[in-house]
Design an enzyme around this catalytic site. Structure first.
Site, PDB file in Angstrom:
ATOM      1  N   CYS A  85       9.256  -3.854   2.551  1.00  0.00           N
ATOM      2  CA  CYS A  85       7.873  -3.784   3.032  1.00  0.00           C
ATOM      3  C   CYS A  85       7.060  -4.661   2.096  1.00  0.00           C
ATOM      4  CB  CYS A  85       7.373  -2.340   2.983  1.00  0.00           C
ATOM      5  SG  CYS A  85       5.609  -2.177   3.297  1.00  0.00           S
TER       6      CYS A  85
ATOM      7  N   CYS B 125       5.500  -9.224   7.637  1.00  0.00           N
ATOM      8  CA  CYS B 125       5.382  -7.772   7.724  1.00  0.00           C
ATOM      9  C   CYS B 125       6.722  -7.290   8.266  1.00  0.00           C
ATOM     10  CB  CYS B 125       4.250  -7.397   8.673  1.00  0.00           C
ATOM     11  SG  CYS B 125       4.121  -5.624   8.989  1.00  0.00           S
TER      12      CYS B 125
ATOM     13  N   GLU C 112      -2.997   0.257  -0.250  1.00  0.00           N
ATOM     14  CA  GLU C 112      -4.218  -0.159   0.461  1.00  0.00           C
ATOM     15  C   GLU C 112      -5.466   0.495  -0.140  1.00  0.00           C
ATOM     16  OE1 GLU C 112      -4.634  -2.022   3.735  1.00  0.00           O
ATOM     17  OE2 GLU C 112      -2.610  -2.800   3.538  1.00  0.00           O
TER      18      GLU C 112
ATOM     19  N   ASP D 175       0.116 -10.338   8.230  1.00  0.00           N
ATOM     20  CA  ASP D 175       0.579  -9.013   7.793  1.00  0.00           C
ATOM     21  C   ASP D 175      -0.372  -7.971   8.367  1.00  0.00           C
ATOM     22  OD1 ASP D 175       2.262  -7.213   6.269  1.00  0.00           O
ATOM     23  OD2 ASP D 175       0.536  -6.898   4.975  1.00  0.00           O
ATOM     24  N   SER D 176       0.105  -6.727   8.415  1.00  0.00           N
ATOM     25  CA  SER D 176      -0.761  -5.663   8.919  1.00  0.00           C
ATOM     26  C   SER D 176      -1.978  -5.466   8.001  1.00  0.00           C
ATOM     27  CB  SER D 176       0.042  -4.367   9.025  1.00  0.00           C
ATOM     28  OG  SER D 176       0.573  -4.029   7.761  1.00  0.00           O
TER      29      SER D 176
HETATM   30  N1  DGL Z   1       3.326  -4.615   5.323  1.00  0.00           N
HETATM   31  C1  DGL Z   1       4.081  -3.884   6.293  1.00  0.00           C
HETATM   32  C2  DGL Z   1       5.573  -4.109   6.120  1.00  0.00           C
HETATM   33  O1  DGL Z   1       5.978  -5.036   5.501  1.00  0.00           O
HETATM   34  C3  DGL Z   1       3.859  -2.417   6.356  1.00  0.00           C
HETATM   35  C4  DGL Z   1       2.500  -1.922   6.212  1.00  0.00           C
HETATM   36  C5  DGL Z   1       2.075  -1.031   7.320  1.00  0.00           C
HETATM   37  O2  DGL Z   1       2.594   0.088   7.490  1.00  0.00           O
HETATM   38  O3  DGL Z   1       1.179  -1.488   8.019  1.00  0.00           O
HETATM   39  O4  DGL Z   1       6.363  -3.371   6.638  1.00  0.00           O
END
Ligand code: DGL
Length: 269
Positions: free
Chosen positions: A187, A74, A155, A11-12
Site C-alpha cells: 500500500c 495505488c 492520512e 493515488d486515492s
Molecule cells: N494508497 C492505497 C493503496 O496503495 C490505499 C489507500 C486507501 O485505502 O485509499 O492501496
C-alpha cells in the site's frame, strides 16, 4: 512531434506522493501531474465496483489533462481496477500499475521463499499479489496481512505517534512468526511508515517498497517505449490536484518536495 505530455500519477490520497517524489528524484526532467482522490479516500474498504468506478474517473481526468501515460500508484486500485481499465483503453492509452513491479522485485530478493505482504483489506481480499507472485514462482510461501488502520492514521498525520507504532507491531507480529525474509509494503501509504516498520522488523527482513521499485521500472519502460517517451514534455514541472481541499495534503506535499506546493481542485465525474 511536440513534447507536451505529462506523466500522470494517481493515488486515492497522500500515499502516492511518496512514490511520486522517488520518481521525480530518479527522472527529474519530465512533467508530472498528480491526482489524489482525497474526497473519497480511503478506498481500501470499498467494494470492487466502487474502486473501479472511482479509479476510472481519475484516470479519465488525467488523460483529459494531457497525460501521455498514467501510473496508478495505488495498490487497491491496481488490484481491483487496473486490468479492466487497461482492457478498456486498449493500446491507445498506457496505464501502468505498481503491484507487478513490486512482486517481481520480491521474488528476486527472497532467499527462503517466504514473503509477507501488508496491504489494505481490498488488496488482500483480491489475492492479486498472491496470484502474481505465484505466477513468478509457484514454490513461494506467501503470507498476507490486512492493515486497515494504517491508512487513516497516515492520512490524519499520526505517522510518528506511539499508537501507530503499537498497531504496526500488532500487524507485523504474525508475519514475523512465519519467518518471512521479504516484506512487500503493498500500500503506497505504508512507504511513509517505512522507518518505523524497519525498526520493528529488524535488519534481516528485506523491505520491498514501491517508492524504490517503481522509478526504476518506469525508467526501463520509457527506454523501451520510445514512442511514448518522445511525447513527454520537460518544461512545466509538477502539478498537484486533489478532489477535496485539504491542508494536510499541502503540508505533507510541501514537506516531501521541500518547497510549498500549489494544489488545485480537480472536478472528476
Ligand atoms: N494508497 C492505497 C493503496 O496503495 C490505499 C489507500 C486507501 O485505502 O485509499 O492501496
Amino acid at each position: 512531434m511536440t513534447r507536451n505530455k505529462r506523466i500522470g500519477v494517481f493515488d486515492s490520497g497522500f500515499g502516492g506522493l511518496h512514490v511520486l517524489r522517488s520518481i521525480v528524484r530518479a527522472l527529474p526532467h519530465y512533467d508530472y501531474l498528480y491526482l489524489g482522490d482525497t474526497a473519497r479516500a480511503p478506498y481500501g474498504d470499498r467494494p470492487q465496483e466502487t474502486i473501479y468506478s472511482y479509479t476510472k474517473q481519475a484516470v479519465d481526468f488525467l488523460f483529459k489533462q494531457d497525460c501521455g501515460l498514467v501510473i496508478i500508484a495505488c495498490n487497491t486500485s491496481s488490484s481491483e481496477a487496473l486490468r479492466k481499465i487497461q482492457d478498456e483503453y486498449g493500446s491507445k492509452k498506457k496505464v501502468l500499475g505498481v503491484l507487478i513491479p513490486a512482486a517481481e522485485v520480491a521474488v528476486q530478493k527472497t532467499k527462503n521463499k517466504r514473503i509477507g505482504i501488508i496491504a489494505t483489506r481490498s488488496t488482500v481480499a483480491s489475492k492479486k499479489f498472491v496470484r502474481e507472485l505465484t505466477k513468478l514462482d509457484p514454490h513461494l510461501h506467501i503470507f498476507q496481512k490486512a492493515c486497515p488502520l494504517l491508512v487513516p492514521l497516515v492520512e490524519s498525520g499520526e505517522q510518528n505517534s506511539k499508537i501507530t507504532e503499537a498497531i504496526l507491531r500488532r500487524y507485523l507480529k504474525p508475519l514475523l512468526s512465519k519467518k518471512i525474509d521479504t516484506l512487500i509494503l503493498g500500500c503506497t501509504h505504508y512507504g511513509i511508515l517505512e522507518k518505523k516498520i524497519r525498526h520493528i522488523i529488524g535488519p534481516s527482513v528485506t523491505i520491498v517498497s514501491e517508492a524504490t521499485v517503481v522509478p526504476k521500472k518506469l525508467e526501463q519502460y520509457l527506454a523501451k517505449h520510445v514512442e511514448i517517451e518522445k511525447t513527454l514534455g520537460k518544461h512545466s514541472g509538477i502539478h498537484f490536484f486533489t478532489t477535496d481541499r485539504t491542508d494536510r495534503f499541502q503540508i505533507l506535499g510541501s514537506k516531501l518536495f521541500g518547497k510549498k506546493i500549489r494544489v488545485e481542485k480537480a472536478v472528476i465525474d
